[in-house]
Every structure is written in structure tokens, then in C-alpha cells.
Write a protein that holds these residues in place. Structure first.
Motif, PDB file in Angstrom:
ATOM      1  N   ASP A   1     -20.452  28.185  65.422  1.00  0.00           N
ATOM      2  CA  ASP A   1     -20.398  29.278  64.546  1.00  0.00           C
ATOM      3  C   ASP A   1     -21.331  29.077  63.380  1.00  0.00           C
ATOM      4  N   ILE A   2     -21.437  28.015  62.831  1.00  0.00           N
ATOM      5  CA  ILE A   2     -22.302  27.683  61.526  1.00  0.00           C
ATOM      6  C   ILE A   2     -23.784  27.315  62.028  1.00  0.00           C
TER       7      ILE A   2
ATOM      8  N   GLN B   1     -20.526  20.691  56.674  1.00  0.00           N
ATOM      9  CA  GLN B   1     -21.484  20.745  57.354  1.00  0.00           C
ATOM     10  C   GLN B   1     -21.298  20.337  58.839  1.00  0.00           C
ATOM     11  N   ILE B   2     -22.568  21.087  59.611  1.00  0.00           N
ATOM     12  CA  ILE B   2     -22.417  20.707  61.154  1.00  0.00           C
ATOM     13  C   ILE B   2     -22.250  19.176  61.599  1.00  0.00           C
TER      14      ILE B   2
ATOM     15  N   GLN C   1     -17.826  23.702  52.334  1.00  0.00           N
ATOM     16  CA  GLN C   1     -17.552  24.083  53.891  1.00  0.00           C
ATOM     17  C   GLN C   1     -18.260  22.688  54.705  1.00  0.00           C
TER      18      GLN C   1
ATOM     19  N   SER D   1     -27.443  26.563  63.362  1.00  0.00           N
ATOM     20  CA  SER D   1     -28.621  27.233  63.034  1.00  0.00           C
ATOM     21  C   SER D   1     -29.666  26.818  64.231  1.00  0.00           C
TER      22      SER D   1
ATOM     23  N   THR E   1     -25.639  24.879  69.004  1.00  0.00           N
ATOM     24  CA  THR E   1     -24.516  26.014  69.545  1.00  0.00           C
ATOM     25  C   THR E   1     -24.244  25.579  71.115  1.00  0.00           C
TER      26      THR E   1
ATOM     27  N   ARG F   1     -16.054  26.023  65.466  1.00  0.00           N
ATOM     28  CA  ARG F   1     -16.419  26.236  64.168  1.00  0.00           C
ATOM     29  C   ARG F   1     -17.945  25.924  64.131  1.00  0.00           C
TER      30      ARG F   1
END
Length: 130
Positions: A104-105, A11-12, A9, A107, A112, A101
């Protein structure tokens, strides 16, 4: 025995870097079109939203400090503005999805906020190109 596929997945940081790169390219593509009054009237809103989106991504703490940003393309040929608008609408849509996306992930609340703010400006960029 069945083999399970595992997918990495993103990573940010990867998502933010991709969004930053794409938005920087969009700003660079629009900038030469602002030289005339007509160009400014046609492309000024798009330039503003692309710049605001890029700057919002820059505020994300998870964006790598040494984000790889391409150098400005100094080519002498410029694409037709209709074609450019279509490509930029596609970039805005894709980048908006990438940022949602990432939000959404994320932290970190600052990541965000940066992602959602940039996604809002991407939607406005897309609308400015209609």
C-alpha cells in the motif's frame, strides 16, 4: 496548548525486512520436519509456500541488501508439530498483513508486485497449515 503525538510510520524497507526475517524463520522451522516421507507429505506444501513467499520478498528492490536474517536455530528440541502449525499460521497471517501494508505504501511498482506476490504465498501457507 495540546501536544500532538506523531508516530513514525514504518518505511517500506522496515516492513520488508520484518517479513523477510519472519519468513526465513518459518522456512528454517519447517525444514527439519521434511526428513521423513510422512513429514514431507504433511509439511511439504507449507515449506514450498513459505519459501516462495520469502523469495518474492527478496525480489523487492527496497529490501535492504544487508537484511538481518537470524542464523538457523540448531537446538536439539523441537516443538510439537501442532503447536508449530499454530505459530506458523499466526506468523503467516501477521506477515501477510505486513506485506499488504508495504504494498500500500510502496512507490515502486516492483516493490508492490513483490509484496502482493509474497502476501499471496503467505495466505497459501496459512491454508496449507490447516
Amino acid at each position: 496548548m495540546t501536544r500532538q503525538r506523531t508516530f513514525r510510520q514504518p518505511q517500506i524497507a522496515d516492513l520488508l525486512e520484518t517479513a523477510h526475517r519472519d519468513l526465513t524463520q518459518a522456512v528454517s522451522a519447517i525444514s527439519p520436519l521434511l526428513a521423513s516421507a510422512e513429514g514431507y507429505l504433511s509439511w511439504g506444501s507449507a515449506q514450498c509456500e513459505a519459501t516462495l513467499a520469502r523469495d518474492a520478498v527478496r525480489r523487492a528492490p527496497s529490501l535492504p541488501a544487508e537484511s538481518s536474517v537470524p542464523q538457523d536455530d540448531q537446538s536439539t528440541t523441537s516443538p510439537a508439530t501442532g503447536s508449530l502449525a499454530m505459530r506458523l499460521r499466526s506468523v503467516a497471517t501477521t506477515t501477510e498483513r505486513t506485506l499488504l501494508r508495504a504494498a500500500d505504501i510502496a512507490s515502486d511498482v516492483d516493490d508492490t508486485l513483490a509484496c502482493l506476490t509474497a502476501a499471496l504465498h503467505c495466505a497459501r501457507l496459512r491454508d496449507a497449515l490447516r
